[in-house]
Enzyme design. Structure first.
Site, mmCIF file in Angstrom:
data_model
loop_
_atom_site.group_PDB
_atom_site.id
_atom_site.type_symbol
_atom_site.label_atom_id
_atom_site.label_comp_id
_atom_site.label_asym_id
_atom_site.label_seq_id
_atom_site.Cartn_x
_atom_site.Cartn_y
_atom_site.Cartn_z
ATOM 1 N N CYS A 269 0.908 -1.156 0.000
ATOM 2 C CA CYS A 269 0.000 0.000 0.000
ATOM 3 C C CYS A 269 0.942 1.199 0.000
ATOM 4 C CB CYS A 269 -0.970 -0.033 1.177
ATOM 5 S SG CYS A 269 -0.230 -0.389 2.780
ATOM 6 N N SER A 270 0.800 2.136 0.928
ATOM 7 C CA SER A 270 1.784 3.210 0.984
ATOM 8 C C SER A 270 2.872 2.867 1.995
ATOM 9 C CB SER A 270 1.105 4.534 1.353
ATOM 10 O OG SER A 270 2.025 5.591 1.220
ATOM 11 N N ASP A 271 2.447 2.483 3.230
ATOM 12 C CA ASP A 271 3.437 2.146 4.257
ATOM 13 C C ASP A 271 3.729 0.641 4.332
ATOM 14 O OD1 ASP A 271 1.158 1.127 5.472
ATOM 15 O OD2 ASP A 271 1.159 2.537 7.149
ATOM 16 N N GLY A 272 2.911 -0.167 3.639
ATOM 17 C CA GLY A 272 3.104 -1.616 3.687
ATOM 18 C C GLY A 272 2.657 -2.228 4.998
ATOM 19 N N ARG B 99 -3.274 -1.219 5.038
ATOM 20 C CA ARG B 99 -4.095 -1.898 4.031
ATOM 21 C C ARG B 99 -3.484 -3.251 3.653
ATOM 22 N NH1 ARG B 99 -4.813 3.567 0.435
ATOM 23 N NH2 ARG B 99 -2.763 3.984 1.320
#
Length: 293
Positions: free
Chosen positions: A223-226, A229
């Site tokens: 996702c963005s930060d892993g 999500r």
């Protein structure tokens, strides 16, 4: 899955979903959970810090993905990503990491190549409310070169409002080998939130798994930060896969702890944990309906 197991699992899920106190207690216990070992020494090394999108989301040393430094654009073996295994530590089910930054795109493709991943699950938009969530790591058309990896966009297919599927040819210019990589891009899952539709996410997961079936390489998830999500998606997928293999007991909290042992902060809110429970309940419900009664 047999009918009695299905009903046991369903009543477990529904008890959690309908009993707010029980859910609160379980999330409270999960919030206290501390992984061991939890060293992130390599991620905090001065030479690696600029490769982290967020300073507070770092890969554990013991489960991090190690790149071949000899093939790396900056002679480094570091990427902000971890292996996630289920039962078999030799065959990770996933590699999960942060979204690529402009200067880590070549590292990302190196990881995909070296780990043999043929499926990428992307759970973020490139920007959200004006904030950059992910650098576009593929060409808008034609092909682009990222160090020794040439990525060619073959097709982009919009399935529905919620997700689309892209197909890439990935070529290693050192060896001249090529592979096809399929990226499943879910578009309607807000950062730190949950998707508006359980059905859409379950349909998306089914498409991913159909494309992946029979492979032994890890699925690359970001996702963005892993964490938020990605963690929620992996939790849902892991539990449903265990059930498909005939597991008689499902403990969502224990499964999440198992995932958090391998990457920090996976599933960031009670709302996301509750969404994972609801997805599993929905899928079990659908399976039971399809079984001959």
């Amino acid at each position: 899955m047999d009918i009695s197991t299905g009903h046991i699992v369903l009543s477990y899920m529904e008890d959690h979903l309908n009993n707010q106190d029980r859910l609160d207690q379980e999330w409270e216990a999960l919030s206290q959970y501390e992984a061991e070992p939890s060293s992130t020494k390599i991620a905090t090394d001065a030479s690696n810090m600029r490769k982290n999108r967020y300073g507070d989301v770092l890969p554990y040393d013991h489960s991090r993905v190690v790149l071949n430094s000899a093939a790396n654009v900056s002679s480094s073996d570091y990427i902000n990503a971890n292996f996630i295994t289920d039962h078999d530590p030799r065959n990770p089910a996933f590699i999960v990491g942060q979204a690529p930054l402009p200067h880590t795109v070549a590292d990302f493709w190196q990881m995909v190549w070296e780990q043999g991943s043929v499926v990428i699950v992307m759970l973020t938009k490139l920007t959200e409310n004006g904030t950059a969530m992910c650098h576009r790591y593929w060409p808008e058309e034609g092909s682009d070169l990222y160090h020794i990896y040439e990525v060619h966009l073959v097709s982009e297919h919009i399935w529905c409002d919620d997700y689309l599927v892209r197909s890439f040819y990935l070529k290693n210019l050192q060896t001249n080998e090529t592979r096809t990589v399929t990226q499943f891009h879910f578009l309607t899952w807000p950062n730190l939130g949950v998707p508006g539709s359980i059905k859409a996410l379950l349909d998306f997961r089914r498409k991913v798994n159909k494309s992946y079936r029979g492979r032994s390489c890890p699925i690359a998830v970001h996702c963005s930060d892993g964490c938020d999500r990605s963690g929620t998606y992996i939790l849902i997928d892991m539990v449903l896969n265990r059930m498909a293999k005939g597991a008689k007991e499902i403990d969502m909290a224990a499964t999440l702890e198992h995932i958090r042992d391998q990457r920090m902060a996976m599933v960031k809110s009670k709302e996301q944990f509750q969404f994972a429970l609801a997805c599993v309940a929905e899928e079990v419900h659908a399976i039971l309906k399809a079984l001959p009664q």
